[in-house]
Each structure stands twice: as structure tokens, then as C-alpha cells.
Write a protein that holds these residues in place. Structure first.
Motif, PDB file in Angstrom:
ATOM      1  N   ASP A  56       0.820  -1.210   0.000  1.00 46.12           N
ATOM      2  CA  ASP A  56       0.000   0.000   0.000  1.00 46.12           C
ATOM      3  C   ASP A  56       0.859   1.267   0.000  1.00 46.12           C
ATOM      4  N   LEU A  57       2.146   1.108  -0.278  1.00 43.83           N
ATOM      5  CA  LEU A  57       3.048   2.252  -0.282  1.00 43.83           C
ATOM      6  C   LEU A  57       2.775   3.156  -1.484  1.00 43.83           C
ATOM      7  N   GLU A  58       2.758   4.457  -1.245  1.00 44.75           N
ATOM      8  CA  GLU A  58       2.575   5.433  -2.320  1.00 44.75           C
ATOM      9  C   GLU A  58       3.938   6.007  -2.710  1.00 44.75           C
ATOM     10  N   LEU A  59       4.292   5.871  -3.973  1.00 46.53           N
ATOM     11  CA  LEU A  59       5.545   6.413  -4.484  1.00 46.53           C
ATOM     12  C   LEU A  59       5.257   7.453  -5.555  1.00 46.53           C
ATOM     13  N   LYS A  60       6.184   8.361  -5.747  1.00 45.86           N
ATOM     14  CA  LYS A  60       5.968   9.379  -6.771  1.00 45.86           C
ATOM     15  C   LYS A  60       5.999   8.732  -8.152  1.00 45.86           C
ATOM     16  N   LYS A  61       5.267   9.336  -9.080  1.00 46.95           N
ATOM     17  CA  LYS A  61       5.193   8.828 -10.446  1.00 46.95           C
ATOM     18  C   LYS A  61       6.533   9.024 -11.138  1.00 46.95           C
ATOM     19  N   VAL A  62       7.032   7.948 -11.750  1.00 51.16           N
ATOM     20  CA  VAL A  62       8.308   8.002 -12.458  1.00 51.16           C
ATOM     21  C   VAL A  62       8.055   7.977 -13.961  1.00 51.16           C
ATOM     22  N   ASN A  63       8.607   8.940 -14.668  1.00 55.76           N
ATOM     23  CA  ASN A  63       8.482   8.969 -16.124  1.00 55.76           C
ATOM     24  C   ASN A  63       9.575   8.104 -16.750  1.00 55.76           C
ATOM     25  N   LYS A  64       9.156   7.130 -17.529  1.00 56.61           N
ATOM     26  CA  LYS A  64      10.104   6.228 -18.168  1.00 56.61           C
ATOM     27  C   LYS A  64      10.804   6.909 -19.333  1.00 56.61           C
ATOM     28  N   LYS A  65      12.064   6.527 -19.524  1.00 52.05           N
ATOM     29  CA  LYS A  65      12.801   7.016 -20.682  1.00 52.05           C
ATOM     30  C   LYS A  65      12.329   6.276 -21.933  1.00 52.05           C
ATOM     31  N   VAL A  66      12.230   7.019 -23.008  1.00 44.91           N
ATOM     32  CA  VAL A  66      11.822   6.412 -24.278  1.00 44.91           C
ATOM     33  C   VAL A  66      13.025   5.708 -24.890  1.00 44.91           C
ATOM     34  N   SER A  67      12.861   4.435 -25.237  1.00 46.26           N
ATOM     35  CA  SER A  67      13.961   3.675 -25.839  1.00 46.26           C
ATOM     36  C   SER A  67      13.418   2.810 -26.970  1.00 46.26           C
ATOM     37  N   LYS A  68      14.313   2.380 -27.829  1.00 50.13           N
ATOM     38  CA  LYS A  68      13.906   1.580 -28.986  1.00 50.13           C
ATOM     39  C   LYS A  68      13.459   0.179 -28.579  1.00 50.13           C
ATOM     40  N   LYS A  69      14.065  -0.340 -27.517  1.00 49.41           N
ATOM     41  CA  LYS A  69      13.741  -1.678 -27.062  1.00 49.41           C
ATOM     42  C   LYS A  69      13.220  -1.639 -25.632  1.00 49.41           C
ATOM     43  N   PRO A  70      12.359  -2.576 -25.256  1.00 54.66           N
ATOM     44  CA  PRO A  70      11.941  -2.661 -23.856  1.00 54.66           C
ATOM     45  C   PRO A  70      13.156  -2.917 -22.959  1.00 54.66           C
ATOM     46  N   LEU A  71      13.165  -2.263 -21.804  1.00 58.59           N
ATOM     47  CA  LEU A  71      14.292  -2.368 -20.886  1.00 58.59           C
ATOM     48  C   LEU A  71      13.977  -3.368 -19.765  1.00 58.59           C
ATOM     49  N   ILE A  72      14.828  -4.370 -19.630  1.00 61.83           N
ATOM     50  CA  ILE A  72      14.721  -5.334 -18.533  1.00 61.83           C
ATOM     51  C   ILE A  72      15.717  -4.943 -17.451  1.00 61.83           C
ATOM     52  N   GLY A  73      15.244  -4.757 -16.233  1.00 56.34           N
ATOM     53  CA  GLY A  73      16.124  -4.517 -15.087  1.00 56.34           C
ATOM     54  C   GLY A  73      16.260  -5.799 -14.287  1.00 56.34           C
ATOM     55  N   ILE A  74      17.494  -6.226 -14.050  1.00 57.33           N
ATOM     56  CA  ILE A  74      17.740  -7.503 -13.375  1.00 57.33           C
ATOM     57  C   ILE A  74      18.598  -7.286 -12.136  1.00 57.33           C
ATOM     58  N   SER A  75      18.143  -7.831 -11.011  1.00 57.64           N
ATOM     59  CA  SER A  75      18.952  -7.838  -9.795  1.00 57.64           C
ATOM     60  C   SER A  75      18.696  -9.125  -9.040  1.00 57.64           C
ATOM     61  N   VAL A  76      19.756  -9.901  -8.809  1.00 65.02           N
ATOM     62  CA  VAL A  76      19.619 -11.142  -8.044  1.00 65.02           C
ATOM     63  C   VAL A  76      20.761 -11.237  -7.041  1.00 65.02           C
ATOM     64  N   SER A  77      20.561 -12.053  -6.018  1.00 65.10           N
ATOM     65  CA  SER A  77      21.577 -12.261  -4.996  1.00 65.10           C
ATOM     66  C   SER A  77      22.753 -13.044  -5.568  1.00 65.10           C
ATOM     67  N   LEU A  78      23.860 -12.984  -4.865  1.00 69.93           N
ATOM     68  CA  LEU A  78      25.082 -13.631  -5.341  1.00 69.93           C
ATOM     69  C   LEU A  78      24.892 -15.143  -5.511  1.00 69.93           C
TER      70      LEU A  78
END
Length: 377
Positions: free
Chosen positions: A182-204
């Protein structure tokens, strides 16, 4: 109604397992709880206390993080603080994450309220805020019975954990969705790019398995960025290992951000890949399609229970071996699950999320009612 000032202590794991880890989920639970109680209780003073498991000092150390003033206390001093500093508060709101663990029981049993003198008192009020525990409750049955006797309100994050407590006779317990939903965060405007951006973060610990999966996956239609989600899981080492393997094929963010900034960064992705509970929540609440890598047994997994209200509990990559499954079979299944989800990642239905948020708001209403008047509102 009692209009006197209410002194409240939020006590939990708010700096990660070790002070300085600043796991984003831990901070967000603290931030959300602080905001909601302050909103509901007009005359209140709220202090935040976080356990520090590695300090050799005996003093409480103050730090400022994401607008919160946090008092870090030595783990070994936790129980004694119940009978000194914390006894002066009107209410102790404990938890918000994995506080009932073997680890904390060994270091100091503050989260089990394991103090005979404290258990014999009636004040301050004790409330547990959506906590979770990985280990079996049966071996610590007496501690959970003591918790029920001394607490006015106990909330846990999964029906599974609630049922486990019910089995040992702890009946005064509710299953409530994680407050960060239920956390409210400010609206983030995405950068326009030619390809969809995948963000990946995993533990070691998942770095090498993910490298194997990515080597055999066709991600040519995506831009891929690796970033460090949490210091607690050595994510920055994962990022560096990925860079050493894939080079300029992908992009990399090496520096950790503050917890709120990390959540907001996830909003800039077109698809989020994460192996943490709150990393998944960060995508979910910001309407970002996500691929969740689950490391826990499905029956008790926090991820499974997190996604059940949205009917998405089966749309994950589970690295936990299925019964009778070999290592190779597990690896092949994970590869298939990952590629299927990357091509069609789930996202949460907004109407279903609204229903979950109502439960969380009622949870804070009830806690505030008990603190103000002795009973839920």
C-alpha cells in the motif's frame, strides 16, 4: 477518548540483518508503518529502533535515512532494553519483517519478548506488525505462547504462518498482506527507448544459475540492465560478475541507491527481474511487469502467498527443486519458466490490488485503535 500524548516505539529489522545493509524492503516497511500510525494518532511521538547484529559497542547509535531517524541498538542488549528504555513507552510496535528467526533468538530474544519481568507487566502495549518467520515454530513453542499472552495484536504476512501458529495454540493472530503493498511512491516517467528495458537484480547465490540461463536465452529484442538492489544480498558482486561474463552486451549500474530511489528506479523498467520479496513488490505496486525468481519452498514461500490474491502464484521461476527432481531437471525447468515469463511477464490487476490495500488500511486502523483506546477501531 484519551487525548494525552502517546509515545510509540517501532522496533524491528530496519537496517537489514546488519546495520548499514539498508535492505530496501526493511526501510519501506518502517516508512509505511511510521506514516500510517502518525496519520491516525494525532497526539503521538514515534521513535524508531533497529537491531544491529554486528556492533561491538554498547551504546544506541542514531542515524538518519530516507527521512527517518533510526536508533540502532546492540542485539545482545535487546532484552534488557525491554525492561528499561522500552518500558517507558505507551506502545511497542514490533517487526515488519523476518524478526522471529533462530538468528535473532541466538543474539538476543527481544523479538520473542523473552523476559520474565517484561512478561509479568501490562504496559506498554505490544503489537506485532506483519512479521514473518522461516523456521518451524514447534521448536520454540513456549516463546510464541508467551508472545500471545503479552501482545494485544499479532499480525503475520501469510496464511501458512498463521496456521502454523494456530497449530501450537496461538489463536490471537491475523494474516495481513505486507504493508508495502500500500506504499505510495511518486510517479516516475520512463525514458523512451527503442527496445523494452529489462532490469535484473539477483543475490550472489543465484548469479551462476542466472548466467547459465541468460547464455541460452535470446534477449536480442530487449535492452538489459543489471543493478544492485540490496547490500544485504551482495548484489553489487553479482553485477560485476555479470559484466565480466557479458561485457558490453548489457548495461550495468554498480552503485547502490537509497531504498526509496531503488524502488523508483524499478518503476523505470519495462520488465523487472528480481529474486527478493520486496523487489517483487516494488514492481507490483508500480504496475511494472515482473519475473520473480523464488528461492523458498512453495508451501511456505512469502512470494507464493504474496501473489495468491492476484492469482499469479504459479507464474514465477522457482529454483526450489520439485519432489524427485534432479539438479539438471531443475535447471532445465527454470530455463523454460524464465523464457516463457520474459516473453509474457505478469502484472497485477489494479482492482485486485485495491482490495489488498483495503486490508492493509484496516490493519493500521486496528493497530491505531488499540494504541489510542485499547481496542480496534
Amino acid at each position: 477518548m484519551n487525548n494525552s500524548i502517546k509515545k510509540i516505539a517501532l522496533i524491528g529489522m530496519y537496517g537489514g540483518y546488519y546495520r548499514g545493509d539498508y535492505n530496501p524492503g526493511c526501510i519501506m516497511i518502517c516508512l509505511k508503518t511510521y506514516q500510517e500510525l502518525e496519520k491516525r494518532i494525532e497526539n503521538c511521538e514515534i521513535d524508531i529502533f533497529a537491531i544491529d547484529n554486528k556492533t561491538q559497542n554498547d551504546e544506541i547509535v542514531k542515524e538518519h535515512k530516507n527521512g527517518l531517524n533510526i536508533n540502532f541498538f546492540p542485539a545482545r542488549a535487546g532484552v534488557s532494553l525491554l525492561n528499561s528504555i522500552f518500558s517507558k513507552y505507551d506502545a511497542l510496535v514490533i517487526g515488519g519483517d523476518v524478526v522471529w528467526s533462530e538468528y535473532y533468538e541466538k543474539e538476543g530474544k527481544i523479538f520473542f519478548l523473552d523476559s520474565g519481568s517484561f512478561l509479568a507487566t501490562e504496559k506498554p502495549l505490544v503489537l506485532f506488525n506483519c512479521v514473518h518467520r522461516f523456521n518451524s515454530v514447534k521448536t520454540k513453542e513456549n516463546l510464541f505462547i508467551n508472545i500471545e499472552k503479552r501482545s494485544r495484536y499479532i499480525a503475520v504476512r501469510t496464511d501458512f504462518f498463521k496456521n502454523e501458529l494456530n497449530k501450537i495454540g496461538v489463536s490471537n493472530v491475523k494474516a495481513i498482506p505486507d504493508p508495502v503493498l500500500d506504499l505510495e511512491l511518486k510517479k516516475v516517467n520512463k525514458k523512451v527507448s527503442k527496445k523494452p528495458l529489462i532490469g535484473i537484480s539477483v543475490s550472489l547465490k543465484l548469479c551462476d544459475p542466472l548466467i547459465s540461463v541468460l547464455k541460452h536465452s535470446d534477449l536480442s529484442k530487449f535492452d538489459v540492465c543489471f543493478y544492485p538492489y540490496s547490500r544485504q544480498y551482495d548484489n553489487h558482486i553479482t553485477v560485476m560478475k555479470m559484466r565480466s561474463v557479458f561485457g558490453d552486451k548489457f548495461s550495468y549500474i554498480l552503485e547502490y541507491k537509497d531504498p526509496v530511489e531503488t524502488f523508483e528506479m524499478i518503476a523505470g523498467f519495462d520488465i523487472s527481474v528480481n529474486d527478493t520479496y520486496h523487489g517483487t513488490i516494488a514492481a507490483l505496486i508500480q504496475n511494472i511487469p515482473f519475473v520473480c525468481i523464488n528461492t523458498e519452498p512453495p508451501i511456505s514461500s512469502r512470494i507464493t502467498h504474496l501473489l495468491k490474491p492476484f492469482k499469479l502464484e504459479n507464474r514465477i521461476v522457482s529454483i526450489y527443486p520439485e519432489p524427485g527432481e534432479s539438479d539438471i531437471e531443475t535447471s532445465n525447468r527454470c530455463f523454460q519458466e524464465f523464457n516463457a515469463l520474459i516473453s509474457d511477464p505478469p502484472r497485477v490487476d489494479n482492482d485486485q490490488l485495491k482490495e489488498v490495500k483495503k486490508l492493509i488500511q484496516k490493519h493500521f486502523d486496528d493497530m491505531a485503535g488499540i494504541i489510542k483506546n485499547g481496542s480496534p477501531e
